[in-house]
Design a protein around this motif. Structure first.
Motif, PDB file in Angstrom:
ATOM      1  N   PHE A  78       0.677  -1.193  -0.043  1.00  0.00           N
ATOM      2  CA  PHE A  78      -0.012   0.022  -0.056  1.00  0.00           C
ATOM      3  C   PHE A  78       0.908   1.304  -0.074  1.00  0.00           C
ATOM      4  N   ASN A  79       1.947   1.136   0.596  1.00  0.00           N
ATOM      5  CA  ASN A  79       2.787   2.372   0.490  1.00  0.00           C
ATOM      6  C   ASN A  79       2.024   3.678   1.092  1.00  0.00           C
ATOM      7  N   ASN A  80       1.608   3.285   2.415  1.00  0.00           N
ATOM      8  CA  ASN A  80       0.804   4.331   3.023  1.00  0.00           C
ATOM      9  C   ASN A  80       1.312   4.412   4.425  1.00  0.00           C
ATOM     10  N   LYS A  81       1.669   5.548   5.032  1.00  0.00           N
ATOM     11  CA  LYS A  81       2.346   5.555   6.319  1.00  0.00           C
ATOM     12  C   LYS A  81       1.342   5.304   7.523  1.00  0.00           C
ATOM     13  N   ARG A  82      -0.056   5.736   7.211  1.00  0.00           N
ATOM     14  CA  ARG A  82      -1.033   5.687   8.020  1.00  0.00           C
ATOM     15  C   ARG A  82      -1.308   4.106   8.431  1.00  0.00           C
ATOM     16  N   PHE A  83      -1.258   3.384   7.254  1.00  0.00           N
ATOM     17  CA  PHE A  83      -1.453   1.893   7.452  1.00  0.00           C
ATOM     18  C   PHE A  83      -0.539   1.250   8.187  1.00  0.00           C
ATOM     19  N   VAL A  84       0.706   1.783   7.710  1.00  0.00           N
ATOM     20  CA  VAL A  84       1.891   1.131   8.746  1.00  0.00           C
ATOM     21  C   VAL A  84       1.946   1.432  10.037  1.00  0.00           C
ATOM     22  N   ILE A  85       1.671   2.740  10.376  1.00  0.00           N
ATOM     23  CA  ILE A  85       1.520   3.091  11.928  1.00  0.00           C
ATOM     24  C   ILE A  85       0.353   2.396  12.616  1.00  0.00           C
ATOM     25  N   PHE A  86      -0.893   2.163  11.764  1.00  0.00           N
ATOM     26  CA  PHE A  86      -1.990   1.579  12.213  1.00  0.00           C
ATOM     27  C   PHE A  86      -1.282   0.034  12.610  1.00  0.00           C
ATOM     28  N   VAL A 132      -2.760  -9.790   9.126  1.00  0.00           N
ATOM     29  CA  VAL A 132      -3.198 -10.368   7.635  1.00  0.00           C
ATOM     30  C   VAL A 132      -4.767  -9.649   7.570  1.00  0.00           C
ATOM     31  N   LEU A 133      -5.413  -9.980   8.644  1.00  0.00           N
ATOM     32  CA  LEU A 133      -6.696  -9.342   8.325  1.00  0.00           C
ATOM     33  C   LEU A 133      -6.908  -7.778   8.018  1.00  0.00           C
ATOM     34  N   LEU A 134      -5.739  -7.021   8.459  1.00  0.00           N
ATOM     35  CA  LEU A 134      -5.611  -5.788   8.040  1.00  0.00           C
ATOM     36  C   LEU A 134      -5.460  -5.383   6.475  1.00  0.00           C
ATOM     37  N   ILE A 135      -5.049  -6.231   5.686  1.00  0.00           N
ATOM     38  CA  ILE A 135      -4.514  -6.235   4.493  1.00  0.00           C
ATOM     39  C   ILE A 135      -5.873  -6.026   3.759  1.00  0.00           C
ATOM     40  N   PRO A 136      -6.854  -6.751   3.754  1.00  0.00           N
ATOM     41  CA  PRO A 136      -8.017  -6.886   3.095  1.00  0.00           C
ATOM     42  C   PRO A 136      -8.717  -5.594   3.369  1.00  0.00           C
ATOM     43  N   ALA A 137      -8.958  -5.175   4.935  1.00  0.00           N
ATOM     44  CA  ALA A 137      -9.321  -4.007   5.189  1.00  0.00           C
ATOM     45  C   ALA A 137      -8.966  -2.776   4.629  1.00  0.00           C
ATOM     46  N   PHE A 138      -7.503  -2.766   4.461  1.00  0.00           N
ATOM     47  CA  PHE A 138      -6.911  -1.557   3.996  1.00  0.00           C
ATOM     48  C   PHE A 138      -7.121  -1.443   2.597  1.00  0.00           C
ATOM     49  N   TYR A 139      -7.009  -2.533   1.749  1.00  0.00           N
ATOM     50  CA  TYR A 139      -7.570  -2.536   0.381  1.00  0.00           C
ATOM     51  C   TYR A 139      -8.932  -2.090   0.216  1.00  0.00           C
ATOM     52  N   PHE A 140      -9.784  -2.500   0.969  1.00  0.00           N
ATOM     53  CA  PHE A 140     -11.200  -1.784   0.734  1.00  0.00           C
ATOM     54  C   PHE A 140     -11.486  -0.421   1.320  1.00  0.00           C
ATOM     55  N   GLN A 141     -10.572  -0.039   2.212  1.00  0.00           N
ATOM     56  CA  GLN A 141     -10.629   1.648   2.703  1.00  0.00           C
ATOM     57  C   GLN A 141     -10.075   2.292   1.550  1.00  0.00           C
ATOM     58  N   GLN A 142      -8.911   1.552   0.732  1.00  0.00           N
ATOM     59  CA  GLN A 142      -8.371   2.346  -0.156  1.00  0.00           C
ATOM     60  C   GLN A 142      -9.197   2.480  -1.367  1.00  0.00           C
ATOM     61  N   LYS A 143     -10.059   1.510  -1.618  1.00  0.00           N
ATOM     62  CA  LYS A 143     -11.071   1.524  -2.714  1.00  0.00           C
ATOM     63  C   LYS A 143     -12.006   2.323  -2.612  1.00  0.00           C
ATOM     64  N   LEU A 144     -12.456   2.353  -1.452  1.00  0.00           N
ATOM     65  CA  LEU A 144     -13.700   3.570  -0.977  1.00  0.00           C
ATOM     66  C   LEU A 144     -13.298   4.819  -1.353  1.00  0.00           C
ATOM     67  N   LYS A 145     -11.989   5.041  -0.624  1.00  0.00           N
ATOM     68  CA  LYS A 145     -11.495   6.543  -1.027  1.00  0.00           C
ATOM     69  C   LYS A 145     -11.504   6.942  -2.436  1.00  0.00           C
ATOM     70  N   LYS A 146     -11.448   6.091  -3.514  1.00  0.00           N
ATOM     71  CA  LYS A 146     -11.316   6.213  -5.075  1.00  0.00           C
ATOM     72  C   LYS A 146     -12.785   6.266  -5.600  1.00  0.00           C
TER      73      LYS A 146
END
Length: 146
Positions: A78-86, A132-146
């Motif tokens: 994701f290359n997203n600092k917020r995701f890494v911090i979370f 591992v559960l964070l990965i689909p959550a981050f993916y869907f969150q990223q999709k919702l932003k687009k």
């Protein structure tokens, strides 16, 4: 997340994280203190008396390695600092809350019925399920932003 558009560096980091996760999965019965395999130390197995500290240290190393490798995977995908911090906050929760509970219960249970009740906690703590559960959550969150 477009796999072809993430770049060589991030693909390499993702592969490195996956190989590391597979390696630590293979080392789940490894004693990192005595540098040897100790099979069946928990869940009804026979823990050698006097190896409790080794057991705790080895499990801690595996816990930290699994979660840090998952954080690396999250960064690579994701290359997203917020995701890494979370991800670090989730790891901190696991380290401060779940890991001590797991260690206490593992070292203080005697019957096989008690051990079978520990299996879900073991899976949650020693396998990076939360991460591992964070990965689909981050993916869907990223999709919702687009």
């Amino acid at each position: 997340m477009e796999l072809l558009n993430i770049g060589f560096k991030r693909i390499f980091l993702a592969l490195l994280a996956l190989v590391g996760l597979a390696l630590f999965y293979g080392l789940q019965e490894f004693d990192f203190v005595d540098w040897q395999f100790r099979f069946n130390q928990s869940f009804g197995g026979a823990m050698v008396p006097g190896t409790e500290v080794n057991f705790i240290i080895s499990r801690l190393i595996r816990f930290l390695a699994n979660d840090l490798l998952c954080i690396l995977l999250i960064y690579a995908l994701f290359n997203n600092k917020r995701f890494v911090i979370f991800g670090f906050y989730v790891q901190l929760f696991g380290l401060v809350v779940l890991f001590p509970i797991y260690i206490y219960l593992t070292l203080n249970t005697a019957s096989s019925a008690e051990y079978s009740a520990l299996v879900p906690l073991y899976r949650l703590v020693m396998n990076p399920i939360l991460m591992v559960l964070l990965i689909p959550a981050f993916y869907f969150q990223q999709k919702l932003k687009k």
